[in-house]
Each structure stands twice: as C-alpha cells, then as structure tokens.
Write an enzyme that holds these catalytic residues in place. Structure first.
Site, mmCIF file in Angstrom:
data_model
loop_
_atom_site.group_PDB
_atom_site.id
_atom_site.type_symbol
_atom_site.label_atom_id
_atom_site.label_comp_id
_atom_site.label_asym_id
_atom_site.label_seq_id
_atom_site.Cartn_x
_atom_site.Cartn_y
_atom_site.Cartn_z
ATOM 1 N N TYR A 117 79.198 44.531 58.214
ATOM 2 C CA TYR A 117 80.277 43.621 57.315
ATOM 3 C C TYR A 117 79.450 42.332 57.721
ATOM 4 C CZ TYR A 117 84.146 41.363 55.865
ATOM 5 O OH TYR A 117 85.179 40.352 55.428
ATOM 6 N N SER A 129 82.375 35.521 54.035
ATOM 7 C CA SER A 129 83.202 35.493 55.203
ATOM 8 C C SER A 129 82.846 34.451 56.427
ATOM 9 C CB SER A 129 83.251 36.874 55.765
ATOM 10 O OG SER A 129 83.964 37.065 57.047
#
Length: 248
Positions: free
Chosen positions: A155, A142
C-alpha cells in the site's frame, strides 16, 4: 458556485473520502458520476444526497483495476452528463499484514487498484480534457507514501508511486491546460481505518498532534481547493491534510 456547470467523476465515491468529495463538488455546482465496487445500497444513498443538492448523479459498480470497465464508465459518464472536467481518482483498498506474509496475488491486487487503476482512469478522461484545453485530475495518495507504515508495504509503495505519477503527468498535462495534483490524507475516519484494532487506533491518535483522526469532509475541502478556481497555481503538488502526522 466554484464548480458551476462542471462534471466530476469520482472513483470510490459511495462512501468515505469519495462520498464527502462528491457531495462537496455537488454543493459547489458540479454534476457527479461516481463508481464503487458492489456497494449499491450506499451508492444509491449517496446519489440521493447529490440529487437533493439539485445536481445530476450517475453511479455504477466498477473495478477500476479492470481497464476496459473504467474506460466504459468514463465514456458513459461523458454521454450522460457531459465531458468530464474533474477526475477525483480515489478508489483504494488495503490488506494489512507483515511484509513477508504478502502473496503475489495480494501485492498485485493492491497495486492494480491504486496505481494501475488511477493511471488508466486518468488516461480515459485525459484526451477529451486536452482537446478542450482544460481539466483537472486529482489523485489520492496517502501519508503512508511519505512515512511508510507497519503491515502496509505494498500500500505504501503504491501510494508513493501515485505521487511520482502525479508529478510526471503534471509536466505533460499543464501546458495543455490540464491541472494534475495529488492529496495524501493522514488518518481519516473511513472503512479502512475502521478495520484497525482499538489498540492500534488509540496509539495512532496519541501520536497525532491534533489528537484525533480527520473527517472525510476535511479531505474533501482540499479536493475542492484543487478542483476550483483557487487551485490554479498548484502543479504536480501533493497536499497532505494529516493532522501533523507528517510535517514537511
């Protein structure tokens, strides 16, 4: 067709980036095995789209954090469709909250799905790829691995770890004929971004040079590049289709 005769395994493949990538691979000739988590109706629809392209499709509900379940699915895919040539390691979750509010269970769940799940799913298909002297593993990270984000500490950490894992595995795998790379998408219209508040979404869009969120198909195009014959010189790389959110 760039992937003619290939078999691809896609985790988190029923919707979003996983679905778009499964369809892109199928359109270029690959048979597709994909897993999801209790998303049978949408998975059936995605499988139907793959079959409409003339390719075989197999799907199962699998929690990728369950190592035994992931290995069993990889083995079933190989039995049903043939040896797995391409792994698109995409399954993910997020729990958004301030750093100090995360519980140990929430932290473990995020890291287990992203990092442990990807690590051991790659391990499940890797030996057969090495035995054949060819294969492709693509791990989804990401842009938050590159810049971080508010209310996403576990995350962001897990996604950064995926990039490190990708580079480390590439050193081992490349001499054995297995190509390993990562994709770090920016904000894309998926279920994860749909959970953002309207105010957060608009603030994010206003900060992007392109002035919009990406489409899953735009990330799938990057995956197709890495999976196909044009991606042979990418080794341990992280490509980041992110609309200018991170420039490096």
């Amino acid at each position: 067709m760039k992937l003619s005769g290939k078999v691809a395994l896609v985790t988190g493949g029923s919707r979003g980036i996983g679905r778009a990538t499964a369809l892109a691979f199928a359109a270029e000739g690959a048979d597709i095995a994909f897993c999801h988590l209790d998303d049978g109706t949408q998975a059936d629809a995605t499988a139907g789209e793959i079959r409409a392209l003339g390719k075989r499709a197999l799907h199962r509900s699998v929690d990728v954090a369950d190592i035994a379940a992931g290995r069993a699915f990889a083995e079933e895919a190989a039995r049903a469709l043939g040896p797995v040539d391409i792994l698109f390691n995409n399954a993910g979750i997020n729990i958004r909250k301030p750093f100090e509010a995360y519980t140990e269970q929430e932290f473990d769940r995020i890291v287990d799905v992203h990092l442990k799940g990807m690590f051991f799913m790659a391990q499940a298909v890797y030996p057969a790829m090495v035995a054949r002297g060819e294969g492709c593993i693509i791990n989804v990270a990401s842009q938050r691995a590159l810049k971080g984000a508010v209310n996403s500490a576990p995350y962001s950490a897990a996604k950064a770890a995926i990039m490190g894992f990708t580079r480390a595995l590439a050193w081992e795998a490349t001499p054995k004929g297995v190509r390993v790379n990562a994709i770090a998408p920016g904000p894309v219209v998926t279920d994860l971004t749909a959970a953002m508040t309207p105010e957060d979404r608009q603030a994010f869009i206003d900060a992007l040079p392109v002035g919009r969120f990406g489409r899953p198909e735009e990330v799938a195009a990057t995956a197709l590049l890495l999976a196909g014959p044009d991606g042979g010189f990418y080794v341990g790389a992280t490509l980041s289709p992110n609309g200018g959110d991170v420039m490096y």
